[in-house]
Structure formats: C-alpha cells, structure tokens
Design an enzyme around this catalytic site. Structure first.
Site, PDB file in Angstrom:
ATOM      1  N   GLU A   1      31.324  43.304  45.510  1.00  0.00           N
ATOM      2  CA  GLU A   1      31.837  43.511  46.859  1.00  0.00           C
ATOM      3  C   GLU A   1      32.412  44.905  47.000  1.00  0.00           C
ATOM      4  OE1 GLU A   1      35.347  43.661  47.661  1.00  0.00           O
ATOM      5  OE2 GLU A   1      36.213  42.987  45.792  1.00  0.00           O
TER       6      GLU A   1
ATOM      7  N   HIS B   1      39.822  42.770  49.369  1.00  0.00           N
ATOM      8  CA  HIS B   1      39.082  42.036  48.338  1.00  0.00           C
ATOM      9  C   HIS B   1      39.024  40.533  48.591  1.00  0.00           C
ATOM     10  CE1 HIS B   1      38.430  45.586  45.933  1.00  0.00           C
ATOM     11  NE2 HIS B   1      39.713  45.881  46.023  1.00  0.00           N
TER      12      HIS B   1
ATOM     13  N   SER C   1      37.437  50.053  48.401  1.00  0.00           N
ATOM     14  CA  SER C   1      37.620  49.674  47.006  1.00  0.00           C
ATOM     15  C   SER C   1      36.482  48.752  46.603  1.00  0.00           C
ATOM     16  CB  SER C   1      38.973  48.978  46.840  1.00  0.00           C
ATOM     17  OG  SER C   1      39.234  48.703  45.486  1.00  0.00           O
TER      18      SER C   1
END
Length: 161
Positions: A144, A64, A116
């Site tokens: 994202e 992330h 993720s």
C-alpha cells in the site's frame, strides 16, 4: 463545457473538473528515513511489474488504514506508479466519499502532504559501519501507499493536487 437540452431542463457536463487527483513521491531514493532505512533506485521495479501483470495496484489508505490507526476502507485508487531517478512516483484519485472529499480539501490546503509506503522487504543489506543506514533496501514488494500527516521519509510528499 457541453450543453444538452432535455425537455424543459438544461444539463451541464463539466470536463472532469472535480476529479480529486494528485501526484507525488511515495518514496525517495538515496536518503535515510527516520527508521534508518535507505531505498535504492530499482527497489520497486519488480513489484510494479508484478502488480501490472496482475492488473492490480497497491491499496491507497489514509494513515496506513487499519495497520496505522486510519480507516480500514481505502480512500482512493492509484492510477499510476513508476520509478524515476528521484523515487517512487505515484498518481492517484481520491474516492468520491466524505473521507475522499475531506482529504482532497486537506491536500489542496496543504494540511496533509505526506506519502508513506507499506511494503515487505525482499532484498536488503544490513548496516556494516556505524555511519551506514540501518539497512539498505534493494527490493521490496509494495502492499500500500498511504496519504499521511507525518511520513517516515520526510521527502515523500504530495507534489501536485
């Protein structure tokens, strides 16, 4: 493989053999993730259409990016995002950087296999009964999709490298 003569040297051109591409599912529909959320089919349709009309794609980070303690620089680009009956299908290409090459080796070895999503929920229903998910996400805007070591949704995985 094509061969081209160039003076006294010979050049070989490989047919995209080192493309560093992969695919998998950034989210899987119908199961409750470790955060207590359940995502329904169609949840990303509006976001995918919005990105398509804008000529954009969500960012690809590792862990992330700066939001999750990973590098702030994207590690690749998403070449395709779509929904099917299973979930959010993602196809991407890693950048030809040291991090991209390292991640490609880790993906091929199975050392990194999770995906993720980073998103903003735009429509959801909260838990009603104690056995319900914390929330059921009906619509979300994707910011994202990251490669991760430990995905929130354990079924969100890279399937092919």
């Amino acid at each position: 493989m094509d061969y081209q003569a160039c003076g006294l040297r010979e050049l070989k051109f490989a047919a995209d053999g080192d493309a560093m591409t992969f695919s998998g599912y950034g989210a899987v529909f119908g199961n409750v993730d470790f955060g207590g959320d359940l995502i329904t089919p169609g949840a990303f349709a509006e976001s995918i259409a919005s990105h398509k009309s804008a000529g954009s794609m969500p960012a690809m980070f590792y862990e992330h990016g700066k939001y999750g303690g990973g590098p702030a620089m994207p590690v690749g680009v998403w070449t395709g995002l779509s929904e099917d009956s299973h979930g959010l299908k993602a196809e991407g290409k890693l950048l030809d950087t040291q991090m991209g090459r390292d991640l490609h080796m880790a993906l091929k070895a199975g050392a990194v296999s999770g995906l993720s999503i980073g998103y903003k929920v735009t429509d959801s229903t909260p838990r009603v009964a104690p056995t319900d998910p914390k929330r059921t996400i009906k619509s979300a805007h994707l910011h994202e999709v990251s490669l991760v070591n430990d995905p929130m949704n354990p079924r969100a995985r890279v399937g092919q490298v």
